[in-house]
Design a protein around this motif. Sequence first.
Motif, PDB file in Angstrom:
ATOM      1  N   SER B 114     -47.345 -24.768  88.440  1.00  0.00           N
ATOM      2  CA  SER B 114     -46.702 -25.258  89.665  1.00  0.00           C
ATOM      3  C   SER B 114     -45.191 -25.099  89.642  1.00  0.00           C
ATOM      4  CB  SER B 114     -47.060 -26.730  89.907  1.00  0.00           C
ATOM      5  OG  SER B 114     -46.497 -27.548  88.908  1.00  0.00           O
ATOM      6  N   MET B 115     -44.626 -24.814  88.499  1.00  0.00           N
ATOM      7  CA  MET B 115     -43.169 -24.619  88.419  1.00  0.00           C
ATOM      8  C   MET B 115     -42.819 -23.186  88.020  1.00  0.00           C
ATOM      9  SD  MET B 115     -41.972 -27.513  89.321  1.00  0.00           S
ATOM     10  CE  MET B 115     -40.241 -27.520  88.874  1.00  0.00           C
ATOM     11  N   LEU B 139     -35.384 -32.210  87.130  1.00  0.00           N
ATOM     12  CA  LEU B 139     -36.761 -31.908  86.717  1.00  0.00           C
ATOM     13  C   LEU B 139     -37.295 -33.147  86.016  1.00  0.00           C
ATOM     14  CD1 LEU B 139     -36.728 -28.364  85.096  1.00  0.00           C
ATOM     15  CD2 LEU B 139     -38.055 -29.105  87.067  1.00  0.00           C
ATOM     16  N   THR B 149     -47.193 -35.038  85.331  1.00  0.00           N
ATOM     17  CA  THR B 149     -46.964 -33.875  86.165  1.00  0.00           C
ATOM     18  C   THR B 149     -45.476 -33.528  86.119  1.00  0.00           C
ATOM     19  OG1 THR B 149     -47.349 -32.877  88.328  1.00  0.00           O
ATOM     20  CG2 THR B 149     -46.655 -35.166  88.329  1.00  0.00           C
ATOM     21  N   LYS B 151     -42.396 -31.755  87.894  1.00  0.00           N
ATOM     22  CA  LYS B 151     -41.924 -31.334  89.207  1.00  0.00           C
ATOM     23  C   LYS B 151     -40.423 -31.615  89.323  1.00  0.00           C
ATOM     24  CE  LYS B 151     -46.042 -30.522  91.205  1.00  0.00           C
ATOM     25  NZ  LYS B 151     -46.762 -30.416  89.938  1.00  0.00           N
ATOM     26  N   THR B 152     -39.870 -31.145  90.412  1.00  0.00           N
ATOM     27  CA  THR B 152     -38.496 -31.506  90.747  1.00  0.00           C
ATOM     28  C   THR B 152     -38.529 -32.756  91.631  1.00  0.00           C
ATOM     29  OG1 THR B 152     -37.797 -29.198  90.672  1.00  0.00           O
ATOM     30  CG2 THR B 152     -36.363 -30.729  91.828  1.00  0.00           C
ATOM     31  N   LEU B 162     -42.256 -35.313  94.912  1.00  0.00           N
ATOM     32  CA  LEU B 162     -42.252 -34.366  93.787  1.00  0.00           C
ATOM     33  C   LEU B 162     -42.466 -32.969  94.336  1.00  0.00           C
ATOM     34  CD1 LEU B 162     -44.431 -36.488  91.356  1.00  0.00           C
ATOM     35  CD2 LEU B 162     -41.955 -36.081  91.232  1.00  0.00           C
ATOM     36  N   PRO B 164     -42.892 -28.951  93.940  1.00  0.00           N
ATOM     37  CA  PRO B 164     -43.264 -27.877  93.027  1.00  0.00           C
ATOM     38  C   PRO B 164     -42.342 -26.665  93.217  1.00  0.00           C
ATOM     39  CG  PRO B 164     -44.695 -27.840  94.939  1.00  0.00           C
ATOM     40  CD  PRO B 164     -43.774 -29.023  95.127  1.00  0.00           C
ATOM     41  N   TYR B 169     -48.638 -24.791  95.763  1.00  0.00           N
ATOM     42  CA  TYR B 169     -48.814 -26.221  95.494  1.00  0.00           C
ATOM     43  C   TYR B 169     -48.094 -27.036  96.546  1.00  0.00           C
ATOM     44  CZ  TYR B 169     -50.709 -24.970  90.962  1.00  0.00           C
ATOM     45  OH  TYR B 169     -51.477 -24.447  89.978  1.00  0.00           O
ATOM     46  N   VAL B 171     -46.073 -30.385  98.201  1.00  0.00           N
ATOM     47  CA  VAL B 171     -45.184 -31.475  97.817  1.00  0.00           C
ATOM     48  C   VAL B 171     -46.055 -32.720  97.619  1.00  0.00           C
ATOM     49  CG1 VAL B 171     -43.295 -32.944  98.578  1.00  0.00           C
ATOM     50  CG2 VAL B 171     -43.245 -30.487  99.080  1.00  0.00           C
TER      51      VAL B 171
END
Lengths: 192, 192
Positions: B114-115, B139, B149, B151-152, B162, B164, B169, B171
Motif C-alpha cells: 500500500s505504500m 509516516l 498498518t 500509512k501516511t 490514513l 496509502p 488502496y 484512504v
Amino acid sequence: MENIDSTYLAKLQDHYAENGVLPPYSTIMGIVGMKSKSPVAALVARLKLQGYLESTPEKRLKPGRRFFERPIFDSVRAGFPSPAGDANHDTLTIDEFLVSHPSSTVLVNVKGDSMIDAGILPGDTVIVEKRAVANVGDLVIAIIDNEFTLKTLGKEKNGYVLIPANPAYPVIRPKGDMEIFGIVVGQFRKYK
Amino acid sequence: MENIDSTYLAKLQDHYAENGVLPPYSTIMGIVGMKSKSPVAALVARLKLQGYLESTPEKRLKPGRRFFERPIFDSVRAGFPSPAGDANHDTLTIDEFLVSHPSSTVLVNVKGDSMIDAGILPGDTVIVEKRAVANVGDLVIAIIDNEFTLKTLGKEKNGYVLIPANPAYPVIRPKGDMEIFGIVVGQFRKYK
DNA sequence: ACAATAATGGAACGAACGTTCTATTGTCAA
DNA sequence: TTGACAATAGAACGTTCGTTCCATTATTGT
C-alpha cells in the motif's frame, strides 16, 4: 533476560546513542537508579555474560555484539509488545543484516530517480559490494562516462545493458566494455 | 587540517569503528605513535577545537559532531572517494545513522504494497519509534482491527485519516480514536 | 649559524577508576 | 513468621586517569 535488566540495557543504549561512549560505573549508577557501584558491577557482569557488553584492555566498557540488536515485529501481528524488551521477541542487528563483507562494502548516495519504480528514491543510500562481475538481473553500480550510475543489469544480443526502473529513462547500451563498480546488496533511507 | 592530524584522526576513527569507544590518552599514545601523553593532549586539544572530539562530564573523550565525517561515494561522481555534499550523513554504522532512541525503537516488517509509490516495498523493514502522537504528513504505524498498518497520517474535517501511497488502496477513516503505535523514522531493504 | 618558537618526552599530582569486601536490606519459600 | 539466599549500599584500595609542568629536541625564519 529479566525485564529489569532489559530496562537497564535500554537506558545504556540510549546513553550510547546520544553520547557515542559508555560511561564509567559511577555514572551508570545514576543512569539506572542505583546508589552504589556494587550492583552496577553485578549488572555489568550479567550483561557481559549475555554478549551485550565487553571490557576494553583498559577496563572500560564497550558495546558487545548484541548491544545493537533491535526488536523486530512482523507487521501482521499487532501485538502490544512491552517496550521493556520482552525477551521472546525476535531481534535483528541492522549492520550485520545488511553488510556481509565490510571490507569490500561502500555506501553510495542515490541522486537521481531512474530507479524510482524499484523503490529506490533520490536521497536513499545503497550498500554496494565492490565487484567487477555481476549477473543479469542484479542491481549494479556501473561507471558510464566517468560517472556512477545505478541500474539493473540486463542482456541483449549485442551485449550487456543497463535497465532503469522509470519509463522516463532509456535503456543504456554502452559502447565497448561496461565497467561495473559493484553490486547493490542493500538500501536504506532515513525519514527523521 | 594538517595532514598529520588527519592521519591521527583516521587512526582514532578506525579504533572507534572497531571497538565502539575512544581509548584513554595512554592508549592513544600507542595508536598514533607518540611516547608521551603531552603531545596526545595537544592533539586532542586541536581535534576538539575543530569539532572532531569532545569530552564527557567524566573527562573521557567522545566523538564530536565532525568525527563521523568520512569520505563516501557520491553517486554522480565516479570512482574516487570524494567528500559528499555538506548535508550528507556520515556514519560508522548504519544502526547509528538510523536509530536515535534505541529504547523506544522497534523494527517492523512490511507485508503489503500500500505504500509502494512512496518507495516502501513488501519485504522492506521500517524503523519505528514508539510514540502515540504524530504529526500530519508523518509516516506512521497505526493499529487498525488489531493489526499494524503503515500509512501516511492525514487530516480531514472529521478527524485523522490514513493515506496509502498506492491508488489501489482506499484512504482509511477510522471510527473513533485512531491508535498510533509509532512513527516511521527509517527504512531498509536487503537484495542479497 | 643562531635565535626563537613549537612540539615532544617524562614526571608529578589530585581525582577517579574498577574491583572487592562487609554490612544491611529485600525477597522468597516453608 | 522465620530462615536462607539474593541484591544492594557503602567503604576501601591499588591502579589509572587527565592535566600540568619543565626539560629536551625539532623546526623555522633571518
